[in-house]
Design a protein around this motif. Structure first.
Motif, short mmCIF file in Angstrom:
data_model
loop_
_atom_site.label_atom_id
_atom_site.label_comp_id
_atom_site.label_asym_id
_atom_site.label_seq_id
_atom_site.Cartn_x
_atom_site.Cartn_y
_atom_site.Cartn_z
N ALA A 257 9.83 0.27 -12.34
CA ALA A 257 8.48 -0.21 -12.65
C ALA A 257 7.92 -1.07 -11.52
O ALA A 257 6.74 -0.96 -11.17
N ILE A 258 8.76 -1.92 -10.95
CA ILE A 258 8.33 -2.77 -9.83
C ILE A 258 7.87 -1.92 -8.66
O ILE A 258 6.83 -2.19 -8.03
N LYS A 259 8.63 -0.87 -8.34
CA LYS A 259 8.27 -0.01 -7.21
C LYS A 259 6.90 0.62 -7.41
O LYS A 259 6.07 0.65 -6.50
N PHE A 260 6.64 1.12 -8.60
CA PHE A 260 5.35 1.76 -8.85
C PHE A 260 4.22 0.73 -8.98
O PHE A 260 3.08 1.01 -8.64
N ALA A 261 4.55 -0.48 -9.46
CA ALA A 261 3.54 -1.53 -9.58
C ALA A 261 3.00 -1.96 -8.23
O ALA A 261 1.86 -2.43 -8.13
N THR A 262 3.80 -1.79 -7.19
CA THR A 262 3.34 -2.18 -5.86
C THR A 262 2.22 -1.27 -5.35
O THR A 262 1.64 -1.54 -4.30
N PHE A 263 1.90 -0.21 -6.10
CA PHE A 263 0.77 0.63 -5.70
C PHE A 263 -0.52 -0.16 -5.66
O PHE A 263 -1.46 0.21 -4.95
N ILE A 264 -0.61 -1.25 -6.42
CA ILE A 264 -1.83 -2.07 -6.40
C ILE A 264 -2.04 -2.66 -5.01
O ILE A 264 -3.17 -2.98 -4.61
N THR A 265 -0.96 -2.79 -4.24
CA THR A 265 -1.09 -3.34 -2.89
C THR A 265 -1.79 -2.37 -1.94
O THR A 265 -2.12 -2.75 -0.83
N LEU A 266 -2.00 -1.13 -2.38
CA LEU A 266 -2.83 -0.24 -1.57
C LEU A 266 -4.22 -0.82 -1.41
O LEU A 266 -4.90 -0.60 -0.41
N LEU A 267 -4.67 -1.58 -2.42
CA LEU A 267 -5.99 -2.22 -2.36
C LEU A 267 -5.93 -3.58 -1.68
O LEU A 267 -6.91 -4.01 -1.06
N THR A 268 -4.81 -4.27 -1.78
CA THR A 268 -4.78 -5.68 -1.39
C THR A 268 -4.07 -5.99 -0.08
O THR A 268 -4.46 -6.92 0.62
N SER A 269 -3.04 -5.23 0.27
CA SER A 269 -2.21 -5.66 1.39
C SER A 269 -2.91 -5.56 2.73
O SER A 269 -2.64 -6.35 3.64
N GLY A 270 -3.84 -4.60 2.87
CA GLY A 270 -4.61 -4.54 4.11
C GLY A 270 -5.44 -5.80 4.29
O GLY A 270 -5.50 -6.39 5.37
N ILE A 271 -6.07 -6.23 3.19
CA ILE A 271 -6.85 -7.46 3.21
C ILE A 271 -5.94 -8.66 3.45
O ILE A 271 -6.27 -9.57 4.22
N GLN A 272 -4.78 -8.65 2.81
CA GLN A 272 -3.85 -9.77 2.95
C GLN A 272 -3.42 -9.98 4.40
O GLN A 272 -3.37 -11.12 4.88
N LEU A 273 -3.13 -8.89 5.10
CA LEU A 273 -2.72 -9.01 6.50
C LEU A 273 -3.86 -9.48 7.39
O LEU A 273 -3.64 -10.20 8.37
N ALA A 274 -5.09 -9.07 7.05
CA ALA A 274 -6.24 -9.45 7.87
C ALA A 274 -6.78 -10.83 7.51
O ALA A 274 -7.47 -11.45 8.31
#
Length: 471
Positions: A257-274
């Protein structure tokens, strides 16, 4: 303002592309892992190894990432910046070497203590080798990111994931069908990328013991260490509660479940790094508070719709997994709420980082970690994985609002805490409603009704309007 938004948008888009690529690779890779490892208990063992390595990673970083972000932009000359980077690298590698010594002395005893399974010390030896190389690679990519070499960061990160995928499959198919094969594939893949970046690696790997620099870094970083520990407890202690009250197979389901939940980071991680270099570059601009207000609202709405979309499609996405793993779909979207909040707190904590009052993040997440542990003790014995989900979401909600409240006092942004709370409350309610509809096989049209209700409730508070402080 437009030029700053353009840079954030361009960098976020590239980082988003990077994360879409890496997540898609991971998405393909994880079901294949499950296929070759066969049962949930081996996936659970891999989850526990990764959990423990993440704890060691926290010890290695020791809050120096935030300290380096501050001082790298504080100084403008290349020589001084290089000294700070080399000091941080020297500190981190020293900690890794110390960890190697500890595990060489007590590896077998530690493997039983940490995994509750004898004879698994080899897993930690390989994982520590990867941690050492990843420590070097991560810092080099961080500096490239700070210097806005976005394309190179994206290329190297995607290349690393591709290599891990290819080498892992080759090992599982032809060499070593075991957890050792997966971990060794990671080690080889990271080593190749480090060699590709050998030019900056050689510069920053030169040891530098400058106490004056290291003292400034540690003074800034140390207040963040309890926060990092709290993050780890909130995100990872759940695995030990599930293992204690359930089975290692349950840990495997939770890990799925944790692995699939990280799909939300498709929206957020790019912003997080920038976000960090972007927000720090706007520190002294008069128009920044209104710009941040707009971004706070936009990110919250985008993340909320992303969570609901994940909840809606998850029963079909989980079909890529072997049948014994598919029951994990029900936990994915609720966990993704906590995953999103772990990103969003960083966005709304601008004032804390501007004022260097980072101890308040440690306080907030320290309290949240204690609450998380208490809630795990209360709910896991009765509800098992759902108990960890309750504690996970509750802890991040508490920490988010404590951080936001303090940040607003230090650097006011015209954004309403009530609107934020209203949106998150109905996001949780809508997500659980969708999962309930799916579990009970009710009419799927009800899911569309949940979406509509959520949109109407969010529109009621007019997120598009600035909040005027009436103190």
């Amino acid at each position: 303002m437009f030029s700053q938004l353009k840079r954030l948008g361009a960098d976020s888009l590239l980082y988003a592309f990077m994360n879409v690529g890496t997540k898609l690779i991971a998405f393909i890779l994880f079901p294949l892992y499950a296929h070759y490892l066969v049962d949930t208990s081996l996936v659970g063992l891999l989850q526990l190894v990764d959990t423990n390595v993440s704890m060691l990673t926290f010890l290695v970083i020791f809050g120096t990432d935030s300290a380096l972000a501050y001082y790298y932009f504080e100084y403008k000359d290349k020589e001084t910046r290089e000294k700070y980077v080399r000091s941080v690298m020297t500190f981190r590698i020293s900690i890794v070497i110390l960890l190697f010594v500890v595990f060489l002395i007590g590896g077998e005893w530690l493997s039983v203590l940490l995994l509750d399974v004898p004879g698994q010390a080899t897993l930690f030896y390989i994982a520590l080798g990867t941690l050492c190389l990843d420590t070097i690679l991560t810092l080099v990519l961080t500096i490239l990111r700070y210097d806005f070499h976005t394309k190179k960061v994206v290329a190297m990160t995607v290349a690393k994931m591709l290599l891990i995928a290819i080498v892992s499959l080759l090992f599982l198919m032809f060499v070593w069908t075991s957890l050792e094969g997966i971990l060794l594939a990671r080690l080889i893949s990271v080593a190749i990328i480090v060699l590709v970046l050998i030019k900056p690696v050689r510069i920053y790997l030169k040891p530098l013991f400058d106490w004056s620099i290291l003292k400034k870094i540690l003074v800034y970083a140390t207040p963040l260490v309890p926060a990092s520990l709290a993050f780890w407890i909130i995100a990872n202690a759940n695995n030990y509660f599930i293992r204690g009250y359930g089975t290692i197979g349950d840990v495997g389901l939770y890990g799925t479940a944790i692995k699939f939940a990280t799909f939300i980071t498709l929206l957020t991680s790019g912003i997080q790094l920038a976000w960090r270099p972007f927000s720090m570059s706007l520190k002294d601009k008069e128009s920044s508070p209104k710009l941040f207000s707009t971004l706070y609202a936009a990110f919250l709405l985008i993340g909320s719709f992303g969570v609901l979309a994940l909840a809606t499609v998850m029963p079909w996405v989980i079909l890529v997994m072997p049948e014994q793993f598919r029951i994990a779909f029900q936990y994915v979207a609720p966990i993704s709420i906590a995953t999103f909040l772990s990103f969003y707190y960083m966005i709304v904590s601008t004032g804390i980082f501007y004022s260097k009052q980072t101890k308040h993040i440690s306080i907030a997440f320290g309290i949240a970690a204690v609450v998380s542990v208490i809630l795990n003790f209360i709910f896991v014995p009765s509800f098992l994985i759902w108990g960890t989900v309750i504690s996970y979401i509750s802890a991040y909600c508490l920490a988010l609002f404590m951080v936001f409240r303090k940040s607003q006092k230090l650097y006011y942004v015209p954004f309403s805490g009530f609107k934020m709370a209203w949106t998150i409350f109905w996001l949780i309610a809508a997500t659980l409603s969708i999962v309930y509809i799916q579990l009970t096989d009710l009419n799927d049209l009800l899911i569309a009704g949940v979406w509509l209700a959520f949109i109407i409730l969010v529109l009621l508070v007019r997120m598009d309007k600035y909040f005027v402080n009436r103190k």
